[in-house]
Motif scaffolding. Structure first.
Motif, PDB file in Angstrom:
ATOM      1  N   ARG A   1       0.786  -1.197  -0.097  1.00 55.92           N
ATOM      2  CA  ARG A   1       0.098  -0.131  -0.093  1.00 55.92           C
ATOM      3  C   ARG A   1       0.913   1.199   0.046  1.00 55.92           C
ATOM      4  O   ARG A   1       0.672   2.063  -0.688  1.00 55.92           O
ATOM      5  N   ALA A   2       1.986   1.098   0.926  1.00 51.87           N
ATOM      6  CA  ALA A   2       2.802   2.447   1.015  1.00 51.87           C
ATOM      7  C   ALA A   2       3.720   2.531  -0.626  1.00 51.87           C
ATOM      8  O   ALA A   2       3.758   3.817  -0.982  1.00 51.87           O
ATOM      9  N   GLN A   3       3.894   1.759  -1.324  1.00 49.57           N
ATOM     10  CA  GLN A   3       4.275   1.546  -2.716  1.00 49.57           C
ATOM     11  C   GLN A   3       3.276   1.956  -3.825  1.00 49.57           C
ATOM     12  O   GLN A   3       3.526   1.874  -4.986  1.00 49.57           O
ATOM     13  N   ASN A   4       1.970   2.230  -3.625  1.00 50.15           N
ATOM     14  CA  ASN A   4       0.900   2.492  -4.156  1.00 50.15           C
ATOM     15  C   ASN A   4       0.681   1.082  -5.323  1.00 50.15           C
ATOM     16  O   ASN A   4       0.202   1.350  -6.371  1.00 50.15           O
ATOM     17  N   LYS A   5       1.075  -0.094  -4.729  1.00 49.45           N
ATOM     18  CA  LYS A   5       0.972  -1.151  -5.741  1.00 49.45           C
ATOM     19  C   LYS A   5      -0.458  -1.893  -5.154  1.00 49.45           C
ATOM     20  O   LYS A   5      -0.487  -3.084  -4.785  1.00 49.45           O
ATOM     21  N   ILE A   6      -1.584  -1.275  -5.332  1.00 44.36           N
ATOM     22  CA  ILE A   6      -2.658  -1.766  -4.736  1.00 44.36           C
ATOM     23  C   ILE A   6      -3.251  -3.061  -5.340  1.00 44.36           C
ATOM     24  O   ILE A   6      -3.819  -4.075  -4.977  1.00 44.36           O
ATOM     25  N   ASP A   7      -2.934  -3.227  -6.668  1.00 45.09           N
ATOM     26  CA  ASP A   7      -3.557  -4.502  -7.288  1.00 45.09           C
ATOM     27  C   ASP A   7      -2.839  -5.672  -6.837  1.00 45.09           C
ATOM     28  O   ASP A   7      -3.166  -6.757  -7.060  1.00 45.09           O
ATOM     29  N   ASP A   8      -1.493  -5.384  -6.329  1.00 52.70           N
ATOM     30  CA  ASP A   8      -0.937  -6.768  -5.854  1.00 52.70           C
ATOM     31  C   ASP A   8      -1.551  -7.260  -4.537  1.00 52.70           C
ATOM     32  O   ASP A   8      -1.073  -8.379  -4.251  1.00 52.70           O
ATOM     33  N   TYR A   9      -2.304  -6.544  -3.810  1.00 55.10           N
ATOM     34  CA  TYR A   9      -2.818  -7.116  -2.752  1.00 55.10           C
ATOM     35  C   TYR A   9      -4.489  -6.781  -2.267  1.00 55.10           C
ATOM     36  O   TYR A   9      -5.109  -7.453  -1.469  1.00 55.10           O
ATOM     37  N   ASP A  10      -5.010  -5.914  -3.211  1.00 54.79           N
ATOM     38  CA  ASP A  10      -6.524  -5.627  -3.054  1.00 54.79           C
ATOM     39  C   ASP A  10      -7.174  -5.326  -4.113  1.00 54.79           C
ATOM     40  O   ASP A  10      -7.190  -4.410  -4.727  1.00 54.79           O
ATOM     41  N   ILE A  11      -7.807  -6.412  -5.032  1.00 61.37           N
ATOM     42  CA  ILE A  11      -8.251  -6.486  -6.078  1.00 61.37           C
ATOM     43  C   ILE A  11      -9.764  -5.762  -6.078  1.00 61.37           C
ATOM     44  O   ILE A  11     -10.289  -5.468  -7.144  1.00 61.37           O
ATOM     45  N   THR A  12     -10.262  -5.496  -4.770  1.00 65.71           N
ATOM     46  CA  THR A  12     -11.363  -5.039  -4.618  1.00 65.71           C
ATOM     47  C   THR A  12     -11.368  -3.283  -5.188  1.00 65.71           C
ATOM     48  O   THR A  12     -12.087  -2.676  -5.704  1.00 65.71           O
TER      49      THR A  12
ATOM     50  N   GLU B   1     -17.957 -20.019   5.106  1.00 68.56           N
ATOM     51  CA  GLU B   1     -16.673 -20.895   4.611  1.00 68.56           C
ATOM     52  C   GLU B   1     -16.441 -20.920   3.134  1.00 68.56           C
ATOM     53  O   GLU B   1     -17.392 -20.690   2.463  1.00 68.56           O
ATOM     54  N   GLY B   2     -15.400 -21.235   2.664  1.00 68.79           N
ATOM     55  CA  GLY B   2     -15.027 -21.303   1.144  1.00 68.79           C
ATOM     56  C   GLY B   2     -14.749 -20.213   0.296  1.00 68.79           C
ATOM     57  O   GLY B   2     -15.033 -20.200  -0.620  1.00 68.79           O
ATOM     58  N   ALA B   3     -14.172 -19.146   1.029  1.00 67.37           N
ATOM     59  CA  ALA B   3     -13.753 -17.845   0.509  1.00 67.37           C
ATOM     60  C   ALA B   3     -12.327 -17.917  -0.034  1.00 67.37           C
ATOM     61  O   ALA B   3     -11.427 -18.602   0.429  1.00 67.37           O
ATOM     62  N   SER B   4     -12.493 -17.104  -1.164  1.00 64.27           N
ATOM     63  CA  SER B   4     -11.185 -16.890  -1.859  1.00 64.27           C
ATOM     64  C   SER B   4     -10.134 -16.295  -0.851  1.00 64.27           C
ATOM     65  O   SER B   4     -10.648 -15.341  -0.133  1.00 64.27           O
ATOM     66  N   ASP B   5      -8.892 -16.452  -1.093  1.00 64.26           N
ATOM     67  CA  ASP B   5      -7.830 -15.831  -0.368  1.00 64.26           C
ATOM     68  C   ASP B   5      -7.628 -14.725  -0.953  1.00 64.26           C
ATOM     69  O   ASP B   5      -6.548 -14.002  -0.419  1.00 64.26           O
ATOM     70  N   ARG B   6      -8.129 -14.338  -1.920  1.00 66.40           N
ATOM     71  CA  ARG B   6      -7.834 -13.055  -2.587  1.00 66.40           C
ATOM     72  C   ARG B   6      -8.477 -11.825  -1.959  1.00 66.40           C
ATOM     73  O   ARG B   6      -8.276 -10.624  -2.455  1.00 66.40           O
ATOM     74  N   THR B   7      -9.400 -12.252  -1.193  1.00 65.75           N
ATOM     75  CA  THR B   7     -10.238 -11.182  -0.582  1.00 65.75           C
ATOM     76  C   THR B   7      -9.547 -10.846   0.771  1.00 65.75           C
ATOM     77  O   THR B   7      -8.392 -11.422   1.131  1.00 65.75           O
ATOM     78  N   LEU B   8      -9.761  -9.588   1.470  1.00 68.92           N
ATOM     79  CA  LEU B   8      -9.185  -9.296   2.773  1.00 68.92           C
ATOM     80  C   LEU B   8     -10.301  -9.163   3.739  1.00 68.92           C
ATOM     81  O   LEU B   8     -11.610  -9.112   3.511  1.00 68.92           O
ATOM     82  N   ILE B   9      -9.927  -9.165   4.973  1.00 68.84           N
ATOM     83  CA  ILE B   9     -10.937  -9.069   6.094  1.00 68.84           C
ATOM     84  C   ILE B   9     -11.357  -7.712   6.193  1.00 68.84           C
ATOM     85  O   ILE B   9     -12.449  -7.250   6.368  1.00 68.84           O
TER      86      ILE B   9
END
Length: 242
Positions: A73-84, A162-170
């Protein structure tokens, strides 16, 4: 054939009685018209799901993934961790609970539906429909909202996802793995205040289950306008409008 049909009738009557009794028991266990139906909006907008007590109990693996997200996030690489945020993907559960826009709850034919104003996202909780055979193996493929199974405890809707993709975030930073389990308890605190008490479990990322609470205020009933998240992204605006 007449003899066989006559012999079969008691068995058919017993089966019909069992079905009717089962339906009656289910109807008695749940409110006919759940009071949680209506239009709601988060009472205190936030992007962070805060534990009721203490800090998020990360395991070493969970802490490592969380710190990686902070650096991205600090590097503004949002797509690498938050596809939402980068692609307007469904935020998943429990992050949908933090939506800053309105959502509508209704209950029909054993299914509680959450209709979100944000990007017209949908989520459904199965509280009465028998599980269907998974002939295509679709249950093996994680989805943004996973599969939610619920039941009524009086006027409280209890949902287990249950059964959620690990590409989402809490929330906007906290990660999770494939073993995420989210238990929610929706209940009215008063006629115009809805509480969602959330329990998070994932042994790979958290040392023990942890709990958070989000509350909502009832809104006037209204038809939601079209909302296209990608239009905001294209216009260099936040995916989640304030």
């Amino acid at each position: 054939m007449a003899i066989e049909t006559t012999r079969a009738r008691p068995a058919l009557r017993a089966l019909l009685a069992a079905v009717l009794l089962g339906g009656a028991a289910q109807a008695a266990a749940q409110p006919a018209t759940p009071a949680i139906e209506g239009v709601w909006k988060i009472a205190a907008p936030t992007t962070t799901l805060k534990p009721v007590a203490g800090a998020v109990p990360f395991t070493a693996e969970g802490r490592k993934a969380y710190e990686a997200n902070r650096k991205l996030r600090a590097q503004n690489k949002i797509d690498d961790y938050d596809i939402t945020l980068s692609r307007c993907s469904n935020p998943g559960v429990p992050r949908l609970a933090l939506s800053p826009m309105r959502f509508k709850i209704w209950y029909r034919q054993g299914v509680v539906t959450f209709d979100y104003e944000w990007n017209r996202a949908l989520r459904q909780i199965n509280v009465g429909v028998p599980p269907q055979p998974d002939l295509l193996g679709q249950g093996l493929v994680p989805t943004a909202t996973g599969k939610s199974k619920g039941h009524w405890e009086g006027d409280t809707l209890v949902s287990v996802m249950e059964g959620a993709s690990d590409r989402t975030l809490i929330d906007d930073l906290v990660p999770h793995g494939y073993d995420l389990k989210v238990t929610e308890r929706y209940r009215l605190l008063d006629a115009d205040t809805l509480e969602d008490r959330i329990t998070i479990e994932d042994p790979a990322y958290f040392t023990h289950p942890w709990e958070a609470v989000v509350t909502y205020k009832r809104q006037p009933d209204a038809i939601f306008p079209e909302d296209v998240c990608l239009d905001r992204i294209t216009a260099h605006k936040p995916a989640f409008p304030g």
